[in-house]
Design an enzyme around this catalytic site. Structure first.
Site, short mmCIF file in Angstrom:
data_model
loop_
_atom_site.label_atom_id
_atom_site.label_comp_id
_atom_site.label_asym_id
_atom_site.label_seq_id
_atom_site.Cartn_x
_atom_site.Cartn_y
_atom_site.Cartn_z
N LEU A 289 -40.31 52.79 134.92
CA LEU A 289 -41.16 51.93 134.94
C LEU A 289 -42.56 52.81 134.94
O LEU A 289 -42.63 53.98 135.19
CB LEU A 289 -41.39 51.06 136.24
CG LEU A 289 -40.37 50.02 136.69
CD1 LEU A 289 -40.70 49.53 137.78
CD2 LEU A 289 -40.60 49.07 135.29
N CYS A 290 -43.64 52.34 134.20
CA CYS A 290 -45.06 52.95 134.10
C CYS A 290 -45.32 53.47 135.44
O CYS A 290 -46.09 54.77 135.51
CB CYS A 290 -46.01 52.26 133.42
SG CYS A 290 -45.60 51.84 131.74
N THR A 291 -45.21 52.67 136.46
CA THR A 291 -45.77 52.77 137.93
C THR A 291 -44.53 53.45 138.96
O THR A 291 -44.66 53.31 139.92
CB THR A 291 -46.34 51.72 138.55
OG1 THR A 291 -45.51 50.49 138.52
CG2 THR A 291 -47.83 51.58 137.65
N LEU A 415 -52.60 56.72 136.53
CA LEU A 415 -52.30 55.25 136.59
C LEU A 415 -52.30 54.83 137.83
O LEU A 415 -53.06 53.47 138.06
CB LEU A 415 -50.69 55.06 135.88
CG LEU A 415 -50.39 53.90 135.48
CD1 LEU A 415 -51.45 53.06 134.47
CD2 LEU A 415 -49.04 53.82 134.70
#
Length: 489
Positions: A289-291, A415
């Site tokens: 996941l991006c996070t 992010l």
């Protein structure tokens, strides 16, 4: 040792586009092989859009932009509600396609399709909010600021969570009156195409056009002069190429790109709870996941206990195919991603980090890498600097909260970040000092609807979700209107 189970999936072919209201066969001669991540076997191919097909899709969007802009906002919202209902009805099938293509757990894949439907419905409501503002000017004039659509918007989305990523951007662009050319990632081409087609069929022909394609197809889209805005979710490298290509011709961009999200664990937290939060952040969706949590900073007072709990959690997790109900960790999307993860772990171990659990691919077909915990990681390791995108918790021990906060705020990405602390003062400092788009205190995931965030540094630019995304899908125009002086007889 993590438990494993096995199964297999069927084959697919991604050789279609949706242009100007109809499905058309791809004409490209070259196909990209698609491998089943659960078995390692080839299961089909993706035929990327040619320059001519890209031009046809952009032309369709460009040709319908005036009509869609003139469509009353309630009618645009109604179309999105129809699209949401259609996606929700197909959530099970879409989930199966996503699980088979990327290795994401079937339950999570189906849920993500339902979330995509929710985002379409949410935009149908929030997109009917204020479209500008009036100004306090002369009593004999009207002054206002209008929000107007850009025109043609390109939406280029990733493989790791493609349904919500695409639905949020598509909904925001469409409800504000833009027409769209959408290219899902070639690594999730079939599920991406299918959801895009379902949405497009609820709209007038030409309003949403969907292309299967690779980086070359994306370049052809982003360099087309008729594309006013490119909205991209994906890797930093791709985002930088898109920004350069679009910027060179005066196009605008919205980018949500890579991340290297930290979690700070302060003194005084309950170790088992902290370990559960870290495991959730690092291992869900196999760390893709991006996070995802990729850097773990543990205060020395709790480090031993947290690490012991984290290792025990990782060791008990069931690794297996995404369709098996018992599976907690599925395969990585493909061999290319597995090689990145394996290299980062191997290099860190050679540089002195200690692999406490996992650390090597599983000896079985498919791109399986078990949940892994490393201790003694240092800031100079690639594992702590570059995006790993795998089920790896890389631990650094610190002696003070200040040290942890400094390390968490370092690096090229910005992010999101998480802080687990019982100290309100520390929490407030983290919110103030961490230069990231999202700060989460005492929960690695979660948040109320209506938020928005701007990624920092190499993580991108511009809001990727929420009401501010709606604003970013429009351009401002100031209007000053006075009565005309009429001729006197």
């Amino acid at each position: 040792m993590a438990t494993t189970v096995q199964t297999s999936t069927s084959t697919d072919q991604s050789d279609r586009h949706y242009i100007d209201g109809r499905v058309v066969a791809a004409t490209g001669a070259e196909g990209l092989a698609v491998t089943d991540p659960a078995t390692g076997q080839e299961r089909g191919s993706v035929v990327p859009a040619t320059e001519e097909e890209v031009a046809a899709a952009v032309a369709a969007a460009h040709g319908t932009r005036a009509m869609w802009r003139a469509t009353p906002p309630p009618e645009r919202a109604a179309a999105l509600r129809r699209a949401a209902a259609a996606v929700r009805a197909e959530a099970g099938r879409l989930g199966e396609l996503l699980a088979a293509t990327t290795g994401r757990l079937l339950s999570q894949s189906t849920e993500s399709a339902a979330v995509a439907a929710d985002l379409l419905e949410e935009a149908a409501t929030s997109g009917l909010g204020p479209a500008g503002r009036t100004l306090a000017g002369s009593a004999s004039a009207i002054d206002a600021v209008r929000r107007e659509p850009h025109g043609v918007v390109a939406v280029i989305t990733p493989w790791n969570d493609p349904f919500p990523a695409a639905a949020g951007l598509l909904a925001a662009a469409l409800v504000t009156g833009n027409t769209v050319v959408h290219k899902p990632s070639e690594r999730s081409a079939l599920p991406g195409f299918e959801m895009g087609r379902i949405i497009a069929e609820a709209l007038p022909p030409g309003v949403l056009n969907v292309l299967t394609g690779d980086g070359r197809s994306g370049t052809a889209i982003t360099t087309d002069e008729r594309v006013a805005l490119v909205a991209h979710v994906g890797s930093t490298t791709a985002g930088q190429r898109i920004a350069a290509a679009a910027g060179a011709r005066g196009g605008r961009v919205l980018l949500e790109n890579g991340g290297k999200d930290p979690v700070v664990v302060d003194a005084g937290v309950e170790p088992a709870w902290a370990a559960q939060q870290i495991a959730l952040g690092a291992f869900v969706n196999t760390g893709q996941l991006c996070t995802s949590v990729e850097r773990v900073y543990l205060h020395a007072d709790v480090a031993d206990a947290v690490v012991a709990e984290l290792v025990a959690l990782a060791d008990r997790m069931v690794v297996g195919p995404p369709t098996e109900p018992a599976t907690e960790i599925g395969p990585l999307v493909d061999e290319r991603q597995l090689e990145v993860v394996a290299r980062h772990v191997r290099d860190a171990a050679e540089a002195g980090a200690r692999v406490l659990v996992g650390g090597r691919r599983l000896d079985r077909p498919g791109s399986y890498f078990p949940p892994t915990v490393l201790d003694g990681c240092t800031a100079d390791m690639a594992l702590m600097r570059e995006e790993t995108f795998g089920p790896v918790a890389a631990v650094t021990r610190v002696t003070t909260f200040d040290e942890a906060l400094d390390l968490a705020g370092s690096g090229r990405y910005g992010l999101a970040a998480t802080v687990l602390t019982p100290d309100l003062g520390h929490a407030l400092r983290a919110v103030e000092e961490l230069e990231v788009g999202t700060v989460k205190v005492n929960a690695v995931f979660g948040g109320a609807p209506g938020g928005s965030a701007d990624p920092r540094r190499d993580s991108g630019m511009g809001p990727g979700y929420g009401p501010d995304l709606l604003s970013a899908m429009t351009v401002l125009k100031t209007v000053h209107l006075e009565p005309a002086r009429t001729a006197r007889s």
